[in-house]
Design a protein around this motif. Structure first.
Motif, PDB file in Angstrom:
ATOM      1  N   SER A 109       0.770  -1.237  -0.102  1.00  0.00           N
ATOM      2  CA  SER A 109       0.101  -0.052   0.017  1.00  0.00           C
ATOM      3  C   SER A 109       0.764   1.216   0.007  1.00  0.00           C
ATOM      4  N   GLY A 110       1.001   1.982  -1.051  1.00  0.00           N
ATOM      5  CA  GLY A 110       1.889   3.232  -1.053  1.00  0.00           C
ATOM      6  C   GLY A 110       1.662   4.135  -0.170  1.00  0.00           C
ATOM      7  N   GLY A 111       0.354   4.455   0.383  1.00  0.00           N
ATOM      8  CA  GLY A 111       0.245   5.415   1.228  1.00  0.00           C
ATOM      9  C   GLY A 111       0.560   4.949   2.671  1.00  0.00           C
ATOM     10  N   ALA A 112       0.426   3.715   2.913  1.00  0.00           N
ATOM     11  CA  ALA A 112       1.077   3.203   4.415  1.00  0.00           C
ATOM     12  C   ALA A 112       2.409   3.301   4.282  1.00  0.00           C
ATOM     13  N   VAL A 171       4.205   5.620   2.750  1.00  0.00           N
ATOM     14  CA  VAL A 171       4.615   7.036   2.879  1.00  0.00           C
ATOM     15  C   VAL A 171       4.507   7.216   4.310  1.00  0.00           C
ATOM     16  N   SER A 206       4.373  -4.702 -12.897  1.00  0.00           N
ATOM     17  CA  SER A 206       5.023  -3.730 -13.854  1.00  0.00           C
ATOM     18  C   SER A 206       4.541  -2.455 -12.988  1.00  0.00           C
ATOM     19  N   ILE A 207       3.469  -2.443 -12.288  1.00  0.00           N
ATOM     20  CA  ILE A 207       3.073  -1.145 -11.612  1.00  0.00           C
ATOM     21  C   ILE A 207       3.856  -1.058 -10.541  1.00  0.00           C
ATOM     22  N   PRO A 233      -5.640  -7.327  -0.797  1.00  0.00           N
ATOM     23  CA  PRO A 233      -5.532  -7.939  -2.081  1.00  0.00           C
ATOM     24  C   PRO A 233      -5.783  -9.268  -2.071  1.00  0.00           C
ATOM     25  N   PRO A 234      -6.190  -9.888  -2.986  1.00  0.00           N
ATOM     26  CA  PRO A 234      -6.574 -11.327  -3.494  1.00  0.00           C
ATOM     27  C   PRO A 234      -5.064 -12.045  -3.204  1.00  0.00           C
TER      28      PRO A 234
END
Lengths: 682, 682
Positions: free
Chosen positions: B315-318, B320, B351-352, B394-395
């Motif tokens: 989780s990008g936000g977490a 940060v 890829s992301i 996420p799954p």
């Protein structure tokens, strides 16, 4: 209300594009969720599926193309296909689209912005929205997941109606906030994950919920915005009608503009963000757990109206922690002894109870003693809120206590946070019972006091932000300006210019009144003092001639001038430009030392007189202005008036890059711009 | 090792006095617990009951009197009876007693101290001790409690062996710390609730566990002690062998000594406590939840050896939030891109994904991608610890992840804190799995980084405390001393005394070198500058005569003297006395302004040279000494040497009440005691 966003949150028709017979396909999962919501009546919108490759998906006929004028198109397909579908949506006259797909600017790819025309787009790289009124819910994450022992466990909770609208940039934070609140039994009004904000941004969503009658609280999680003033305008509008709390993260100084000013070295980008949030009337919160606890507590309790906190405990140590924290956070802990001693005398409380504040009924206390003290506290006018710490360990505390306390609170509406310590089964049970009965529970005495202090700050938060755009702005030539000339210009704002004259030859030094400062006039010397181009407090002609000769030797042809010595408090006023928020004002007191000590106050420009007075009050060195240690008090109001006028000019004058008055010497007769540097774009 | 405390924690014989057929009786509950422990073999001691009123209790014969020489007598009866039983224990030659009973000095009653002779007593007003090695456990709180629906729920957990010894003053905090740790699956070595400490105090218990081979970590919760230096000595000894962390609460300034010095107005009682704890080599923790998380994390992970933190998240936000906090807490977040980009190129990561630090595998990442990044991080030398945020939503994230991560960590021993967000069933499950597999789990990204920063600070904490007691102390007369005379006395410590002379008539002003300060000599003027009895920076004879005449007019017969003007950085050095810790040193830089800004550093006296240098480094204004903005750098080492020597003198000289040098002007040629005030007891 912006009708284009109404079509996003409350659509009549929804198209999901790209679903397939594969149940793991994101579009299929979203379609499945929407169909089920439509079937059970919670979603009123008509839902259809579009995929030219399949005839049918989940028993629903797949259409080849979009209907004309669909309200909302949900796009959850790989990024290349997403662009094709977005074009299709645009061409079909769809109102809005949510682009769930990632792989755009957030991971080095392209922005969708250039290709968006007419249609309004949320995303890309978003988990979308939950709206508990219209029933739309695009969360595609599994509601249940199978554990390795085969049991199905809840992964995310189902939506439930509430009064908080969450707006977050990050998908992970969006879903975890959603989980925290809904799993605690709270509801939400809506959840919006902004994603990359290539079209619809935070400001627009805030405006939408500012006008929403079902929203009481807007909770923002932001990692940066493009247009800071747009954000401030929308938050200001929202906070004049609702409460707004904001958590700001990830604001680094990496992309900060280079500047030679002292102000620029002191002010961090995050300072400007926090100032903007505050000016717009929102309450900034720094800690993730406090943010969640505050949302939950506000929903249950509303605001706290005053500083007085009573702490009621059956554990003395935990009471001490709560009291320490309350005082650290600026709350007061009024004495209670005289009003509660009768409870001890009449035997309601154990003989070893303490009726100070904290009131400690001790481990011998039971439900009855706790309830009787709580009932008394509700009647005390100087007690605005209560921390109740009823640890479950003593035999006399039962699971009937939470509902007894909660029903008393409901009658009296005095905000109360409940603390239950530990991790045993009873700990969880008691916390759950408090939550279920409408009293927020936490597992730390310190957090309880902190939350009450935040709820009190919330009641004081109000927007003070008024953008201006003067049309007739006084301008100065491009380039760098320094005193003494620019000081004269600043007199129009109410600053005073110290008396001065050019010293072109030694005989000029006979014609002036001492003491003086002698300065080299050169806009190439950014830090004049460090360069030795300033000599202050010259008491007589002899010293002046000595200094003048030194300057001639070291600085050759530069002109030299004498400036009247002004005594008073040194203030630094800087106005610079931030990439996100534009011009901001920063004030400090005391010269070099406060710069080292980072004692400063920041606001987005312009600021009015009251705002400047508040800024001055935030400085730990503010006492110097008030006549510290027998010195004369400065004319603070006229100082504030001048800084305000300067800020209005600077905010309206786009070509002004920066201006710094350092020092501005302030005394009872006025504010003297002794050293000034202003830069105007060519 | 103190053998008297061995009889408390590891007794061969235990007597419980006052049990009755009433099952709710505290003594009966304790007896019951001890009998059961003896029966199941966990307690090796022989247990017997004493009550002259009953023949039998819980099937055990009640004796009339105590056996001679019983190791431990447990007294849990009302306070009046407690005194009788304590006398009986003393008379029978018992080694130790735990007085559980309350109603003594903590609630306005008497201290037991005067009546304790020979026997060693823990308490009164304590819940006693738990020792997981000897098996003794005096917790009398119900292990299970019945809820209103009739179900029996766990109220406090059973003891389990571990390596932390908890020593707490408060019963409530003792039991909640016990609950938090044991319910999370951790063990403890021992728990000691000090209660009123009428005999056995914190220092003694610390010493006992300092010598205990089963203890790795000592965790203290203190609300104040009587003898601060005794505490420092014991913590110093403990922290040279074990790790010690301490939470200090409830230290108010209410009972603070009145003083006219600037130092006295700046230093809070809690500053002295925190200084003492630090000098003794313990790590101070402020927050209750951090305190618990740190105990748990240290047990699982040990220390963190360096500042480098990697943050691995889905989780990008977490991520940060964790990165922001790590940097705020002084940790570093080294770049990882070049070392991890291959994982993205070879398809291990989506890829992301982002391979900066934080490494964000994104919601598309699964167990495999998280494990592969984690494995790589274990090999990087500049990564000393890891935050892993594997939200379960996420799954692709399963409940196999915690054990996979944990077993890799065990191989490489790189400290890792796991973050799992939310409150759904999966949230709890994942957190429990991490804990059970030996990785501490928290529910906030910020807390994870904070804990790692604390574990790093722990690795740096070491005792620097060396008490001195000089036998040959230079003394000065009782009363108040001011410069210039006392400045000459201070030269023996390495300070310089500015040149000076008495000015008894105007002609004396001809005989001196200018610039000077002119000062009135009067020990009755506490704040000379504010009183107008000092005139600094007098440049010539004319100005001096003017000032001299003013003094004569305003201060009549007081003597006047001229003092050489010394230029340099203004430092304030104060040595005062605290009721708990005795003499302490406080240093500030910059005069009036730093006083307002509370930029100061405190230590218990004496301090050695390195300690003074560390104190100076803690000042935000320290740069001034290092030659800020082109000024000459001060002789910091000689400054530190003088302050250290002064502190040794002051700490050894009991009759000295306080001394303050303010300002001490420091430049490249030395440290000049320009203004001094010292008070010696009559």
């Amino acid at each position: 209300m912006d009708s284009s966003l109404k079509r996003l949150y409350d659509p009549s028709t929804i198209a999901v594009v790209g679903p397939s017979p594969n149940r793991q396909n994101l579009a299929t999962i979203i379609l499945d969720n929407l169909i089920r919501a439509a079937d059970d009546g919670s979603l009123k919108a008509k839902v259809y599926a579009v995929n030219p490759l399949y005839d049918e998906c989940l028993g629903l006929k797949c259409r080849r193309v979009l209907d004309s004028g669909t309200d909302l198109v949900i796009i959850a397909v790989p990024s290349r296909l997403a662009v094709d579908y977005l074009t299709m949506a645009q061409d079909s006259g769809a109102g809005t689209a949510i682009v769930i797909s990632g792989g755009f600017s957030e991971s080095g790819g392209k922005s969708l912005r250039p290709m968006i025309h007419g249609i309004r787009v949320l995303g890309p790289n978003t988990i979308g929205i939950v709206d508990t009124s219209s029933g739309i819910n695009t969360l595609f994450l599994p509601r249940f997941k199978k554990a390795s022992d085969g049991t199905e466990l809840r992964s995310i909770p189902d939506p439930k109606k509430g009064n908080v609208s969450i707006i977050a940039q990050s998908g992970g934070i969006s879903v975890s906030l959603y989980d925290e609140l809904l799993s605690s039994g709270m509801g939400i009004r809506a959840l919006t994950c902004l994603g990359n904000s290539d079209d619809i941004d935070a400001a627009e969503v805030i405006e939408y919920f500012a006008d929403d009658s079902l929203t009481d609280l807007i909770a923002l999680y932001l990692e940066g915005v493009n247009d800071g003033r747009k954000l401030m305008n929308s938050v200001s509008r929202a906070s004049s009608k609702k409460r707004v709390i904001a958590m700001i993260a990830g604001i680094s100084d990496a992309g900060k503009r280079a500047t030679s000013s002292h102000t620029g070295s002191i002010v961090k980008n995050s300072d400007v963000y926090f100032a903007a949030i505050k000016q717009a009337g929102a309450l900034a919160v720094n800690d993730y757990r406090d943010f969640i606890a505050l949302i939950k507590s506000y929903q249950m309790l509303g605001e706290v109206k005053g500083r007085g906190v009573a702490i009621l405990t059956n554990s003395g140590g935990a009471g001490v922690l709560a009291a320490d924290e309350a005082m650290t956070r600026g709350m007061s802990v009024p004495p209670l002894h005289d009003r509660l001693i009768s409870l001890k005398e009449n035997g309601t409380l154990p003989s070893i109870a303490s009726v100070e504040n904290p009131v400690d009924v001790s481990a011998s206390g039971d439900d009855k003693s706790i309830v009787s003290v709580y009932r008394s506290l509700l009647d005390f006018d100087d007690i605005d809120s209560i921390v109740i710490i009823s640890t479950h360990y003593p035999p006399g505390v039962t699971d009937s206590l939470p509902s007894a306390i909660a029903s008393l609170r409901k009658e009296h509406m005095k905000p109360t946070v409940a603390v239950e310590l530990g991790k045993s089964q009873w700990s969880y049970k008691i916390r759950d019972l408090y939550d279920a009965n409408g009293l927020p529970s936490v597992d730390s005495p310190q957090q309880a006091s902190h939350i009450l202090a935040l709820l009190y700050s919330m009641s004081k938060a109000k927007p003070t932000w008024h953008p201006v755009s003067e049309t007739n702005v006084a301008t100065i030539y491009p380039g760098t300006h320094i005193e003494p000339e620019i000081s004269e210009f600043l007199t129009q704002f109410g600053f005073k210019s110290p008396k001065w004259r050019w010293i072109d030859e030694e005989s000029d030094l006979d014609k002036i009144e001492y003491p003086i400062s002698l300065k080299v006039f050169s806009d190439r010397l950014v830090h004049k003092t460090e360069a030795g181009a300033v000599k202050v407090d010259i008491k007589d002609r002899n010293d002046a001639i000595f200094a003048y000769r030194q300057f001639r030797e070291r600085f050759g042809g530069e002109r030299v001038y004498a400036q009247e010595m002004v005594r008073g408090v040194e203030v630094r006023v800087g106005i610079l430009s931030d990439d996100t928020f534009g011009k901001y004002v920063d004030i400090g007191i005391g010269g070099t030392l406060t710069e080292l000590l980072k004692d400063h106050s920041t606001r987005v420009a312009p600021v009015d007189i009251n705002e400047v007075i508040e800024m001055l009050g935030e400085l730990r060195a503010a006492q110097l202005l008030m006549g510290y240690r027998g010195r004369e008090s400065a004319d603070v109001r006229s100082l504030a008036k001048s800084i305000s006028a300067l800020s209005i000019w600077a905010a309206s004058y786009n070509k002004l890059m920066e201006i710094e008055i350092n020092p501005l010497i302030v005394n009872a007769t006025g504010s003297y711009a002794v050293d000034v540097r202003a830069t105007v774009e060519f």
